[in-house]
Motif scaffolding. Sequence first.
Motif, PDB file in Angstrom:
ATOM      1  N   HIS A   1      28.527  49.360  42.379  1.00  0.00           N
ATOM      2  CA  HIS A   1      29.066  50.608  43.435  1.00  0.00           C
ATOM      3  C   HIS A   1      30.479  51.168  42.482  1.00  0.00           C
ATOM      4  O   HIS A   1      31.352  49.835  41.825  1.00  0.00           O
ATOM      5  CB  HIS A   1      29.034  50.551  44.947  1.00  0.00           C
ATOM      6  N   ARG A   2      30.757  52.396  42.272  1.00  0.00           N
ATOM      7  CA  ARG A   2      32.598  52.437  41.887  1.00  0.00           C
ATOM      8  C   ARG A   2      33.391  53.103  43.029  1.00  0.00           C
ATOM      9  O   ARG A   2      32.827  53.441  43.827  1.00  0.00           O
ATOM     10  CB  ARG A   2      32.304  53.776  40.408  1.00  0.00           C
ATOM     11  N   PRO A   3      34.327  52.619  43.239  1.00  0.00           N
ATOM     12  CA  PRO A   3      35.109  53.028  44.493  1.00  0.00           C
ATOM     13  C   PRO A   3      34.846  54.500  44.503  1.00  0.00           C
ATOM     14  O   PRO A   3      35.348  55.408  43.606  1.00  0.00           O
ATOM     15  CB  PRO A   3      36.640  52.515  43.802  1.00  0.00           C
ATOM     16  N   THR A   4      35.084  54.692  45.900  1.00  0.00           N
ATOM     17  CA  THR A   4      35.598  55.980  46.303  1.00  0.00           C
ATOM     18  C   THR A   4      36.111  56.197  47.523  1.00  0.00           C
ATOM     19  O   THR A   4      36.797  55.280  47.696  1.00  0.00           O
ATOM     20  CB  THR A   4      33.522  56.650  47.387  1.00  0.00           C
ATOM     21  N   ASP A   5      36.435  57.524  48.408  1.00  0.00           N
ATOM     22  CA  ASP A   5      37.054  57.314  49.151  1.00  0.00           C
ATOM     23  C   ASP A   5      36.729  57.200  50.652  1.00  0.00           C
ATOM     24  O   ASP A   5      37.554  57.909  51.717  1.00  0.00           O
ATOM     25  CB  ASP A   5      37.495  59.041  49.215  1.00  0.00           C
ATOM     26  N   ALA A   6      35.684  56.128  50.286  1.00  0.00           N
ATOM     27  CA  ALA A   6      34.824  55.701  51.652  1.00  0.00           C
ATOM     28  C   ALA A   6      36.404  54.783  52.748  1.00  0.00           C
ATOM     29  O   ALA A   6      36.627  53.986  51.419  1.00  0.00           O
ATOM     30  CB  ALA A   6      33.899  54.786  51.595  1.00  0.00           C
ATOM     31  N   VAL A   7      36.018  55.150  53.681  1.00  0.00           N
ATOM     32  CA  VAL A   7      37.102  54.021  53.987  1.00  0.00           C
ATOM     33  C   VAL A   7      36.621  53.269  55.111  1.00  0.00           C
ATOM     34  O   VAL A   7      35.563  53.060  55.705  1.00  0.00           O
ATOM     35  CB  VAL A   7      37.382  54.670  55.239  1.00  0.00           C
TER      36      VAL A   7
ATOM     37  N   GLU B   1      44.041  46.083  41.080  1.00  0.00           N
ATOM     38  CA  GLU B   1      44.341  46.073  39.927  1.00  0.00           C
ATOM     39  C   GLU B   1      45.898  45.675  39.519  1.00  0.00           C
ATOM     40  O   GLU B   1      45.909  45.115  38.349  1.00  0.00           O
ATOM     41  CB  GLU B   1      43.901  47.124  39.132  1.00  0.00           C
ATOM     42  N   ASN B   2      46.612  46.401  40.214  1.00  0.00           N
ATOM     43  CA  ASN B   2      48.301  46.433  39.818  1.00  0.00           C
ATOM     44  C   ASN B   2      48.689  44.763  40.084  1.00  0.00           C
ATOM     45  O   ASN B   2      48.883  44.500  39.464  1.00  0.00           O
ATOM     46  CB  ASN B   2      49.048  46.884  41.232  1.00  0.00           C
ATOM     47  N   ARG B   3      47.894  44.398  40.904  1.00  0.00           N
ATOM     48  CA  ARG B   3      48.146  43.021  41.401  1.00  0.00           C
ATOM     49  C   ARG B   3      47.840  42.098  40.067  1.00  0.00           C
ATOM     50  O   ARG B   3      48.603  40.852  39.738  1.00  0.00           O
ATOM     51  CB  ARG B   3      47.730  42.851  42.815  1.00  0.00           C
ATOM     52  N   MET B   4      46.078  42.164  39.814  1.00  0.00           N
ATOM     53  CA  MET B   4      46.488  41.089  38.257  1.00  0.00           C
ATOM     54  C   MET B   4      47.533  42.292  37.164  1.00  0.00           C
ATOM     55  O   MET B   4      47.969  41.263  36.213  1.00  0.00           O
ATOM     56  CB  MET B   4      44.892  42.147  37.703  1.00  0.00           C
ATOM     57  N   LEU B   5      47.872  42.491  37.259  1.00  0.00           N
ATOM     58  CA  LEU B   5      48.532  43.375  36.402  1.00  0.00           C
ATOM     59  C   LEU B   5      50.179  42.291  36.278  1.00  0.00           C
ATOM     60  O   LEU B   5      50.372  41.892  35.517  1.00  0.00           O
ATOM     61  CB  LEU B   5      49.131  44.800  36.163  1.00  0.00           C
ATOM     62  N   ASP B   6      50.158  42.845  37.401  1.00  0.00           N
ATOM     63  CA  ASP B   6      51.777  42.026  38.203  1.00  0.00           C
ATOM     64  C   ASP B   6      51.879  40.608  37.508  1.00  0.00           C
ATOM     65  O   ASP B   6      52.372  39.585  37.590  1.00  0.00           O
ATOM     66  CB  ASP B   6      51.835  41.837  39.362  1.00  0.00           C
ATOM     67  N   HIS B   7      50.392  39.680  37.446  1.00  0.00           N
ATOM     68  CA  HIS B   7      50.378  38.310  37.385  1.00  0.00           C
ATOM     69  C   HIS B   7      49.444  38.238  35.449  1.00  0.00           C
ATOM     70  O   HIS B   7      49.683  37.207  35.502  1.00  0.00           O
ATOM     71  CB  HIS B   7      48.971  38.089  37.344  1.00  0.00           C
ATOM     72  N   GLY B   8      50.273  39.367  35.062  1.00  0.00           N
ATOM     73  CA  GLY B   8      49.694  39.125  33.948  1.00  0.00           C
ATOM     74  C   GLY B   8      48.887  39.588  32.574  1.00  0.00           C
ATOM     75  O   GLY B   8      48.022  39.040  32.037  1.00  0.00           O
ATOM     76  N   SER B   9      47.844  39.846  33.719  1.00  0.00           N
ATOM     77  CA  SER B   9      46.673  40.786  32.410  1.00  0.00           C
ATOM     78  C   SER B   9      47.180  42.130  32.326  1.00  0.00           C
ATOM     79  O   SER B   9      48.193  42.593  31.934  1.00  0.00           O
ATOM     80  CB  SER B   9      45.634  41.426  33.824  1.00  0.00           C
ATOM     81  N   SER B  10      46.397  41.921  30.673  1.00  0.00           N
ATOM     82  CA  SER B  10      46.819  43.168  29.682  1.00  0.00           C
ATOM     83  C   SER B  10      46.370  44.826  30.489  1.00  0.00           C
ATOM     84  O   SER B  10      45.947  45.327  29.965  1.00  0.00           O
ATOM     85  CB  SER B  10      46.343  42.634  28.466  1.00  0.00           C
ATOM     86  N   GLY B  11      45.191  44.425  31.148  1.00  0.00           N
ATOM     87  CA  GLY B  11      44.413  44.996  32.281  1.00  0.00           C
ATOM     88  C   GLY B  11      43.530  44.771  32.815  1.00  0.00           C
ATOM     89  O   GLY B  11      42.487  43.503  32.556  1.00  0.00           O
ATOM     90  N   PRO B  12      42.474  45.291  33.849  1.00  0.00           N
ATOM     91  CA  PRO B  12      40.921  45.017  34.078  1.00  0.00           C
ATOM     92  C   PRO B  12      39.593  45.235  33.003  1.00  0.00           C
ATOM     93  O   PRO B  12      40.282  46.229  31.793  1.00  0.00           O
ATOM     94  CB  PRO B  12      40.989  46.095  35.413  1.00  0.00           C
ATOM     95  N   SER B  13      38.984  44.242  33.480  1.00  0.00           N
ATOM     96  CA  SER B  13      38.164  43.152  32.608  1.00  0.00           C
ATOM     97  C   SER B  13      37.312  44.782  32.759  1.00  0.00           C
ATOM     98  O   SER B  13      36.283  44.485  31.252  1.00  0.00           O
ATOM     99  CB  SER B  13      37.685  42.183  33.224  1.00  0.00           C
ATOM    100  N   PHE B  14      37.087  45.162  33.382  1.00  0.00           N
ATOM    101  CA  PHE B  14      35.418  46.202  33.477  1.00  0.00           C
ATOM    102  C   PHE B  14      36.569  47.114  34.202  1.00  0.00           C
ATOM    103  O   PHE B  14      37.423  46.717  35.605  1.00  0.00           O
ATOM    104  CB  PHE B  14      34.262  45.411  33.569  1.00  0.00           C
ATOM    105  N   GLU B  15      35.447  47.715  34.823  1.00  0.00           N
ATOM    106  CA  GLU B  15      36.204  48.981  36.177  1.00  0.00           C
ATOM    107  C   GLU B  15      35.935  48.365  37.261  1.00  0.00           C
ATOM    108  O   GLU B  15      34.337  47.406  37.523  1.00  0.00           O
ATOM    109  CB  GLU B  15      34.797  50.167  36.116  1.00  0.00           C
TER     110      GLU B  15
END
Lengths: 365, 365
Positions: free
Chosen positions: B208-214, B180-194
């Motif tokens: 699936h929602r991102p978890t602390d799973a490795v 998500e930070n890389r998308m912001l770097d490239h000019g996204s105004s925010g994530p399109s969805f979670e």
Amino acid sequence: MPEIHAARRNALRALLDQDGLDALLVTDLVNIRYLTGFTGSNAALLVRTAGEDGTVFCTDGRYTTQSSVEVPDLERVLDRASANALVAKSNEHADRYRRTGFESQHVSVEQYETLKDLAEGVTFDRAPGLVERLRLVKDEAEVAALREACAVADRALADLIAHGGLRAGRTEREVARDLENRMLDHGSSGPSFESIVAAGANSAIPHHRPTDAVLAAGDFVKLDFGAVVDGYHSDMTRTLVLGEPAGWQRELYDLVRRSQAAGRAALAPGADVTAVDAAARTVIEEAGHGSEFSHGLGHGVGLDVHEAPSLSTTGVGTLSAGMAVTVEPGVYLAGRGGVRIEDTLVVRDGDPELLTLSSKELVVV
Amino acid sequence: MPEIHAARRNALRALLDQDGLDALLVTDLVNIRYLTGFTGSNAALLVRTAGEDGTVFCTDGRYTTQSSVEVPDLERVLDRASANALVAKSNEHADRYRRTGFESQHVSVEQYETLKDLAEGVTFDRAPGLVERLRLVKDEAEVAALREACAVADRALADLIAHGGLRAGRTEREVARDLENRMLDHGSSGPSFESIVAAGANSAIPHHRPTDAVLAAGDFVKLDFGAVVDGYHSDMTRTLVLGEPAGWQRELYDLVRRSQAAGRAALAPGADVTAVDAAARTVIEEAGHGSEFSHGLGHGVGLDVHEAPSLSTTGVGTLSAGMAVTVEPGVYLAGRGGVRIEDTLVVRDGDPELLTLSSKELVVV
């Protein structure tokens, strides 16, 4: 915490009983989360006034596992058209659900037409705001989540300042992103709302969106942001100066700070929400800046970042112990700069509990 | 681009005229943005069928400056209760607005009651989905924004891989944030969805929602994410393997890839949306995995990340040139892992235009 959710459903049943309703069809996802603990993106809940027997939860197949963990204590239906599926279910025992209320402030006219078409022997009555009424007063588990959400925002701001994140040459957008990343580092699940970072003359725009404007020495920098913990939202604003403040900046800051303190001091059980607004507003009006305080004093916070009560000139009602609210007066001098100071607090018997603990000194970065 | 918005309002007038309506009260903010260019958080728009004279835009005082820049071409009212203010305005010339449609799929039952109470000499008719019907077919300015939103997501994924961001030992949450930070770097105004980042067995959970799973060696990693540019949303999914893929992973991947290619090939003006879904689904069914492709093939994208048309077994309608859609088959083997591959495309006369340009090889990170 299934027992907490069961207790909330029982509190709702008391309201349904007062209104002569046999059931309530709950379709707002935030209200469903409050009543069941479910955090997915599709659900409906039919709460039967007579008790848990006949109270049915519905979500779709994507959430089979998640809902069995989060909602272990209710009869469950799996169907993508969740509200419609519960109406079909209620048709099977229409005698139990004869007069069913629906959340008419959330349900669209089209959805309502569909519900009516599907129902057999069940009528749907407008029943707006019942769960919201329960949500007004927070229990201690909710306050704990709000306290942590406020602490996360406090820590992120402290980090930002300690690491030199607020400095001339950075853009508003960079600062907003830095602050949001620091909140994530401290355990926020995401920003509570679109963060405001407003530098220089932009600080006079109450709801400014961060731009590529660059922070400069002598600027006011207004930061309005919050964290989310367990679904609960914090909301805080601090205004700082980069370098030594000018005389007018000190004066303006001091005025808003006194107004904010007066607003906080007025938070007490039984206080009328307009009186709380007035306590803070009077300070600003007496200084001749009344027209430059162009919004309400504050609002409730919880599972939504903006919820009841509204502390404003047009708000309705009185405060109770356990309500969580913001106090956020501001004065905005167009073209020059503005100051807003905002805390989140919980109304208590006696003094309110301050959840936002960041310094309210005019921090000079 | 005031002329684009004026042209869209004229296209809407043709639909209103067909339905015998004198006006449409537009209250959905995305539809208002489409018709006017306004990007604030409170507005209403009354479009008069007869023309711009009597077409009125309303927002509140926070957006005085912004709305004068974004909506320079319409009569404007400033009022916090934007829809109600436009009803009051229409009462002054009830003969112009006799039969006014409203967006009954967005307006709540309570709001509708208020509108009816306020109206004098004007009746409100249910008129769902009119602006959405116009939004189905994108003009070239919209396609350009979608193309850029897709390119931003492509670049972010390429960066993530190039910088070793996908590696064993990182958590799903860390990867999502990095992306998500890389998308912001490239000019996204925010994530399109979670964003979805799902590693190992979690990749078998469609949403699936991102978890602390490795992340671990040998894992499938499924990434479903998008960027927003000028309000337009991109949506893409790639599934990769950390290290050398096992035989079953290659097989599963190849199956989904063939299905996705078949789905893309079926995109053509006049194609029934269920036929497009079937083109991709048949490939998976013939391999015996039909029950493990548990969702629709795709959906429209634009100012909303999910909009019409629905490419699914229950979808309705046919495709037209200029529609922007996703094609995203998946097969999910519970407890083992899943694969989804998703592109955003524009239906064109002849071959569709592929907007998502990332490789669809089974990238081995």
